[in-house]
Design a protein around this motif. Sequence first.
Motif, PDB file in Angstrom:
ATOM      1  N   GLU A 139      50.757 -49.076 -24.021  1.00 52.16           N
ATOM      2  CA  GLU A 139      51.193 -47.691 -24.177  1.00 52.16           C
ATOM      3  C   GLU A 139      51.779 -47.426 -25.553  1.00 52.16           C
ATOM      4  OE1 GLU A 139      50.722 -45.104 -22.089  1.00 52.16           O
ATOM      5  OE2 GLU A 139      49.503 -46.556 -21.000  1.00 52.16           O
ATOM      6  N   SER A 140      52.443 -48.417 -26.142  1.00 54.69           N
ATOM      7  CA  SER A 140      53.052 -48.209 -27.456  1.00 54.69           C
ATOM      8  C   SER A 140      52.005 -47.870 -28.506  1.00 54.69           C
ATOM      9  CB  SER A 140      53.832 -49.458 -27.877  1.00 54.69           C
ATOM     10  OG  SER A 140      52.979 -50.592 -27.922  1.00 54.69           O
ATOM     11  N   ALA A 141      50.812 -48.430 -28.383  1.00 57.53           N
ATOM     12  CA  ALA A 141      49.752 -48.121 -29.353  1.00 57.53           C
ATOM     13  C   ALA A 141      49.303 -46.670 -29.228  1.00 57.53           C
ATOM     14  CB  ALA A 141      48.567 -49.068 -29.137  1.00 57.53           C
ATOM     15  N   LYS A 142      49.140 -46.193 -28.006  1.00 56.67           N
ATOM     16  CA  LYS A 142      48.695 -44.815 -27.791  1.00 56.67           C
ATOM     17  C   LYS A 142      49.760 -43.819 -28.264  1.00 56.67           C
ATOM     18  CE  LYS A 142      46.117 -46.493 -23.789  1.00 56.67           C
ATOM     19  NZ  LYS A 142      46.416 -47.912 -24.092  1.00 56.67           N
ATOM     20  N   ILE A 143      51.012 -44.126 -27.958  1.00 51.78           N
ATOM     21  CA  ILE A 143      52.107 -43.267 -28.398  1.00 51.78           C
ATOM     22  C   ILE A 143      52.194 -43.256 -29.922  1.00 51.78           C
ATOM     23  CG2 ILE A 143      54.629 -43.035 -28.377  1.00 51.78           C
ATOM     24  CD1 ILE A 143      54.527 -44.148 -25.487  1.00 51.78           C
ATOM     25  N   SER A 144      51.933 -44.400 -30.539  1.00 50.31           N
ATOM     26  CA  SER A 144      52.003 -44.485 -32.004  1.00 50.31           C
ATOM     27  C   SER A 144      50.977 -43.595 -32.681  1.00 50.31           C
ATOM     28  CB  SER A 144      51.816 -45.938 -32.448  1.00 50.31           C
ATOM     29  OG  SER A 144      52.876 -46.749 -31.984  1.00 50.31           O
ATOM     30  N   THR A 209      46.480 -32.304 -29.603  1.00 51.40           N
ATOM     31  CA  THR A 209      45.149 -32.464 -30.203  1.00 51.40           C
ATOM     32  C   THR A 209      44.839 -33.930 -30.502  1.00 51.40           C
ATOM     33  OG1 THR A 209      45.921 -32.166 -32.494  1.00 51.40           O
ATOM     34  CG2 THR A 209      45.309 -30.183 -31.267  1.00 51.40           C
ATOM     35  N   TYR A 210      45.874 -34.765 -30.604  1.00 54.47           N
ATOM     36  CA  TYR A 210      45.649 -36.183 -30.873  1.00 54.47           C
ATOM     37  C   TYR A 210      45.551 -37.018 -29.596  1.00 54.47           C
ATOM     38  CZ  TYR A 210      46.421 -35.421 -35.840  1.00 54.47           C
ATOM     39  OH  TYR A 210      46.305 -34.991 -37.140  1.00 54.47           O
ATOM     40  N   LEU A 211      45.602 -36.369 -28.438  1.00 54.86           N
ATOM     41  CA  LEU A 211      45.586 -37.121 -27.192  1.00 54.86           C
ATOM     42  C   LEU A 211      44.294 -37.914 -27.016  1.00 54.86           C
ATOM     43  CD1 LEU A 211      46.781 -37.836 -24.416  1.00 54.86           C
ATOM     44  CD2 LEU A 211      45.664 -35.773 -23.524  1.00 54.86           C
ATOM     45  N   VAL A 212      43.151 -37.252 -27.229  1.00 51.93           N
ATOM     46  CA  VAL A 212      41.871 -37.936 -27.038  1.00 51.93           C
ATOM     47  C   VAL A 212      41.747 -39.100 -28.018  1.00 51.93           C
ATOM     48  CG1 VAL A 212      39.367 -37.671 -27.095  1.00 51.93           C
ATOM     49  CG2 VAL A 212      40.783 -35.842 -26.153  1.00 51.93           C
ATOM     50  N   VAL A 213      42.205 -38.890 -29.257  1.00 53.11           N
ATOM     51  CA  VAL A 213      42.178 -39.968 -30.246  1.00 53.11           C
ATOM     52  C   VAL A 213      43.056 -41.127 -29.780  1.00 53.11           C
ATOM     53  CG1 VAL A 213      42.789 -40.588 -32.617  1.00 53.11           C
ATOM     54  CG2 VAL A 213      41.708 -38.388 -32.143  1.00 53.11           C
ATOM     55  N   ALA A 214      44.248 -40.811 -29.281  1.00 45.64           N
ATOM     56  CA  ALA A 214      45.159 -41.864 -28.831  1.00 45.64           C
ATOM     57  C   ALA A 214      44.570 -42.653 -27.672  1.00 45.64           C
ATOM     58  CB  ALA A 214      46.496 -41.256 -28.428  1.00 45.64           C
ATOM     59  N   GLU A 215      43.838 -41.991 -26.787  1.00 40.72           N
ATOM     60  CA  GLU A 215      43.301 -42.669 -25.621  1.00 40.72           C
ATOM     61  C   GLU A 215      41.962 -43.351 -25.895  1.00 40.72           C
ATOM     62  OE1 GLU A 215      45.746 -40.206 -22.208  1.00 40.72           O
ATOM     63  OE2 GLU A 215      43.617 -39.771 -22.437  1.00 40.72           O
ATOM     64  N   ASN A 220      42.504 -46.776 -19.753  1.00 39.80           N
ATOM     65  CA  ASN A 220      41.754 -46.715 -18.494  1.00 39.80           C
ATOM     66  C   ASN A 220      42.272 -45.594 -17.601  1.00 39.80           C
ATOM     67  OD1 ASN A 220      44.181 -47.751 -17.666  1.00 39.80           O
ATOM     68  ND2 ASN A 220      43.362 -49.757 -17.057  1.00 39.80           N
ATOM     69  N   SER A 221      43.037 -44.670 -18.200  1.00 41.08           N
ATOM     70  CA  SER A 221      43.553 -43.519 -17.476  1.00 41.08           C
ATOM     71  C   SER A 221      43.918 -42.451 -18.490  1.00 41.08           C
ATOM     72  CB  SER A 221      44.796 -43.908 -16.653  1.00 41.08           C
ATOM     73  OG  SER A 221      45.832 -44.354 -17.516  1.00 41.08           O
ATOM     74  N   GLY A 222      44.140 -41.240 -17.983  1.00 45.42           N
ATOM     75  CA  GLY A 222      44.529 -40.142 -18.855  1.00 45.42           C
ATOM     76  C   GLY A 222      43.414 -39.113 -19.004  1.00 45.42           C
ATOM     77  N   LEU A 223      43.788 -37.919 -19.401  1.00 42.14           N
ATOM     78  CA  LEU A 223      42.818 -36.837 -19.548  1.00 42.14           C
ATOM     79  C   LEU A 223      41.848 -37.114 -20.684  1.00 42.14           C
ATOM     80  CD1 LEU A 223      45.253 -33.810 -19.080  1.00 42.14           C
ATOM     81  CD2 LEU A 223      43.714 -34.806 -17.382  1.00 42.14           C
ATOM     82  N   GLY A 224      42.361 -37.619 -21.794  1.00 41.03           N
ATOM     83  CA  GLY A 224      41.478 -37.948 -22.911  1.00 41.03           C
ATOM     84  C   GLY A 224      40.484 -39.031 -22.548  1.00 41.03           C
ATOM     85  N   TYR A 225      40.952 -40.042 -21.828  1.00 42.52           N
ATOM     86  CA  TYR A 225      40.060 -41.105 -21.372  1.00 42.52           C
ATOM     87  C   TYR A 225      38.980 -40.544 -20.461  1.00 42.52           C
ATOM     88  CZ  TYR A 225      38.462 -44.891 -18.338  1.00 42.52           C
ATOM     89  OH  TYR A 225      37.685 -45.743 -17.607  1.00 42.52           O
TER      90      TYR A 225
END
Length: 272
Positions: A139-144, A209-215, A220-225
């Motif tokens: 999760e820390s990578a996605k948040i970063s 707007t960066y959610l899809v990029v983060a995922e 393996n979960s999330g709207l962007g995923y």
Amino acid sequence: MNDKKTAPPRPSIWAIGASISRSQYWLFAGIGLLLPLLAWAALSASGWIDPVFMPGPLQVLQRFWRWLVQDDLLGDTTISVYRVTAGFVISAVLALPIGLLIGAYRPIEALLEPLTDFIRYMPAVAFIPLVMLWLGIGESAKISIIFIGTFFQMVLMVAENVRLVPRAQIEAAQTMGATRGEIVQLVLLQSAKPAMLDTLRITMGWAWTYLVVAELVAANSGLGYAILKAQRYLKTDTIFAGIVLIGLIGLLMDQAFRWLHRRSFPWMHTKG
């Protein structure tokens, strides 16, 4: 002679800078949201575009319902909201004081603003390999990634909010013997608070707007995923459903920020 006074004409709502009532605001907002929806429905019903590439609103609504009932939509939404909120909050905690100092002190501006300008033009997606190397795939990578996408923009916007505080207020405080710390805390910060809250509202939109990029980072979960997974299998109804849902969540958050602005600074929203 007629002494009866006539009431002045009511100003038009189309006058520059005119005020409108809350009911009029929501009427126009509803029209603005409804017209694109009707255009989308008409275009999909016309048969000009294959439903594989543009499903209709009803098809997207049906897919949304199946996602909710069968495919853990609430779980995907919750984890995405958490990632966006965590990245945004970390950005705000660091960007607000740094931006305040950049706007207040020219040496700090010279020290940090060119570097911030340099980094903010780097696309957040380019940092994904480094983030995965440094932080792994948790999760820390996605948040970063969300942090990187919002922090540097937020710093510069906050600094500009502070720089726009009228010089006369600073000079008046200096005349009364205020120290530099008191001027920063009691003049610059207090005067810039309304603009800072608007900056937070705007950058919250960028965080989404960066959610899809983060995922992209081994999620393996999330709207962007879910959107990225649907792209691989050409499930455009899921893509549309995910995009619309992100837009709705963003709209609710934006309205929450607007409500907070009205409650915190009511004098800025009084009708003239």
